[in-house]
Design an enzyme around this catalytic site. Structure first.
Site, short mmCIF file in Angstrom:
data_model
loop_
_atom_site.label_atom_id
_atom_site.label_comp_id
_atom_site.label_asym_id
_atom_site.label_seq_id
_atom_site.Cartn_x
_atom_site.Cartn_y
_atom_site.Cartn_z
N CYS A 241 6.12 -0.84 -9.05
CA CYS A 241 5.22 0.31 -9.24
C CYS A 241 5.85 1.60 -8.74
O CYS A 241 5.56 2.68 -9.26
CB CYS A 241 3.88 0.05 -8.57
SG CYS A 241 4.00 -0.43 -6.84
N GLU B 198 4.59 5.16 -18.03
CA GLU B 198 5.22 4.12 -17.23
C GLU B 198 5.71 2.99 -18.13
O GLU B 198 4.94 2.43 -18.91
CB GLU B 198 4.22 3.56 -16.20
CG GLU B 198 4.84 2.54 -15.27
CD GLU B 198 3.86 2.02 -14.24
OE1 GLU B 198 4.27 1.82 -13.08
OE2 GLU B 198 2.67 1.80 -14.59
N LYS C 249 -7.51 -13.60 -6.58
CA LYS C 249 -7.23 -13.89 -7.97
C LYS C 249 -5.79 -13.45 -8.25
O LYS C 249 -5.52 -12.26 -8.40
CB LYS C 249 -8.22 -13.15 -8.88
CG LYS C 249 -8.22 -13.64 -10.34
CD LYS C 249 -7.09 -13.02 -11.11
CE LYS C 249 -7.07 -13.49 -12.56
NZ LYS C 249 -5.79 -13.16 -13.21
N GLU D 248 -4.33 0.45 -6.25
CA GLU D 248 -2.94 0.90 -6.28
C GLU D 248 -2.45 0.68 -7.70
O GLU D 248 -2.26 -0.46 -8.13
CB GLU D 248 -2.09 0.14 -5.26
CG GLU D 248 -0.74 0.78 -4.98
CD GLU D 248 0.35 0.28 -5.90
OE1 GLU D 248 0.66 0.99 -6.89
OE2 GLU D 248 0.89 -0.81 -5.65
#
Length: 505
Positions: free
Chosen positions: A309, A407, A198, A274
């Site tokens: 990331c 973040e 996906k 992750e």
């Protein structure tokens, strides 16, 4: 979809635009080896972050399509059309896929840049080559998987084998669409699993294109299915499906939590996550390469418009060199060429969406409201293009500032000061995340102490992102668990089976 050799990379903006106009844009799901519309006939709009315009409409898969894709993957797994092939055969097919990806690298690069707004030069030189390299690495590794023979008495033989899990659901992000996809798809296929991928709704086209190349390479129909769609529909249905054996995911913390709940609510499927990061880059005054450290400090957060990331979004500088070092970082940042992603000279392109652009700008405002001092950038640029561009931005902040904790996932670098080693490690570890970290020092003892003290899945000394496919990638704390890359990722997609055979002496 074209299966012939592709064009030579254009070296001008006009040439790139002409190449993109010549492309056939993927817009359908790939299920059981066929390009298909969604069962409902619905589509979603795919917009360009370069100029805000509609690119195309892509099949919006939902639960019915997920059911079809998972059923196809399960049938392929159970009848052994892929997992039962000799390792040398699967290896040859995956190498053939890597060959085809290499031959189609320019089209893949164009699609990646078109979908994400990243510079075409990055897609050509980084994203697509790394996706190809991942495919080759796991193709080469798959026939090096050995079991074990356990110590047994003379009347028994005990051994351990690695067996594929079954159907793997892979959900990948929009910042490095094909690169992240092949971190998951390649080892899962190498171990003999079937995969339902996906992709992110912002960036589906390279996954759809590559799945077709896989069929041409000889991957049997049903072994790799791709279901584009919205996360709340296709992603949720995949995560809750009772016939999916594992979900492997790269993305945000809130979605990671949803996936764990979905696993508990369904069949206790395995989950590998992750997630986010707030990675520190520590610069000690004793470093003998402060120019290199400054370049890495800038590019460690501004690469890919900060949408990484492992972005080095916190710069921790020893107090005695702070002003001089920050000046070096700003000087590097000012040389970064912001521009049209399709211009081969551009180094810094558009953010993925208007929403992500506004998120970054909001964080910059909040950081200043909490006492942060804006030293560079802080504004939207190239607004006349209609695209979503934020200037490389740098703020001097205190440890309690929101920019030291949350973040941003954008081109925002926060500078903090420390006095000594223990102060540096305390500040570096003072977040909920633990993905990556870095340290610059010429003292080997200090480097070793830092490597031990920093709570992160990745520690880089005198370099940022100084690793490759052979090194495991993943985090600790709320950055998730499980590893991509390396042989560790290969074994993630397998189960251990212990067998004991008794016989008369």
């Amino acid at each position: 979809m074209p299966v012939s050799a592709l064009q030579t990379p254009a070296d001008t903006l006009e040439g790139v635009l002409a190449s993109i106009r010549a492309l056939t844009l993927p817009d359908k799901a790939v299920i059981e080896g066929m390009e298909v519309l969604s069962a409902s006939g619905r589509t979603f709009d795919n917009f360009s972050s370069r100029d805000g315009k509609l690119i195309n409409k892509i099949a919006a898969c939902d639960r019915a399509d997920v059911d079809a894709a998972v059923h196809s993957a399960r049938q392929a797994f159970e009848d052994g059309r892929w997992r039962a092939l000799a390792p040398k055969v699967r290896k040859k097919i995956l190498h053939r896929l890597a060959d085809l990806m290499t031959g189609h690298a320019e089209n893949l690069s164009l699609l990646e840049s078109l979908d994400t707004g990243k510079p075409i030069s990055d897609a050509r030189n980084v994203d697509i080559p790394l996706a190809i390299n991942s495919t080759r690495y796991y193709a080469e590794a798959l026939d090096k998987v050995y079991g074990e023979v356990a110590p047994s008495p003379e009347d028994r033989l005990s051994y351990v084998v690695h067996e594929p899990l079954g159907v793997i659901g892979a959900i990948v992000p929009w910042n490095f669409p094909l690169h992240m996809a092949m971190w998951k798809v390649a080892p899962a296929l190498a171990m003999g699993n079937s995969v339902v991928l996906k992709p992110a709704e912002n960036s589906s086209m390279t996954a759809l294109y590559t799945a077709q190349l896989a069929l041409e390479a000889g991957v049997p129909a049903g072994v790799w299915n791709v279901i584009p769609g919205l996360g709340g529909e296709a992603g949720d249905a995949l995560s809750r499906h009772m016939d999916v054996d594992m979900i492997t995911f790269t993305g945000s913390g809130p979605i990671g939590r949803q996936l764990m709940r979905a696993s508990a609510d369904s069949n206790l499927k395995r989950v590998s996550l992750e997630l986010g990061g707030k990675s520190p880059q520590i610069v000690f005054a004793d470093s003998d390469d402060l120019d290199g450290a400054a370049a890495n400090a800038a590019w460690g957060v501004f690469y890919n418009q900060g949408q990484v990331c492992t972005a080095a979004s916190r710069l921790l500088v020893e107090e005695t060199i702070k002003d001089a070092f920050v000046a070096k970082v700003i000087a590097v940042a000012k040389t970064i060429r912001v521009g049209d992603p399709f211009d081969p000279k551009t180094q810094f392109g558009a953010m993925i969406s208007e929403r992500q652009m506004n998120t970054a700008l909001d964080y910059i405002e909040k950081g200043q409201a909490e006492g942060g001092k804006l030293l560079l950038g802080g504004e939207r640029v190239r607004s006349e293009s209609g695209g979503y561009y934020v200037a490389p931005s740098l703020l001097d902040i205190a440890q309690d500032n929101i920019l030291a904790q949350e973040e941003v996932f954008g081109p925002v670098l926060s500078v903090l000061t420390f006095n000594d080693e223990q102060d540096a490690y305390r500040i570096a570890n003072n977040t909920i995340y633990g993905l990556a970290s870095g340290v610059w020092t010429s003292n080997i003892g200090k480097a070793m102490r830092a490597a031990k003290a920093l709570k992160a899945g990745l520690v880089w000394v005198n370099g940022w992102d100084a690793c490759d496919i052979t090194s495991p990638f993943g985090g600790v704390k709320q950055s998730g668990f499980g590893r991509d890359r390396s042989l560790h990722a290969l074994y993630k997609y397998a189960d251990l089976k212990a067998v004991s055979i008794s016989f008369k002496a």
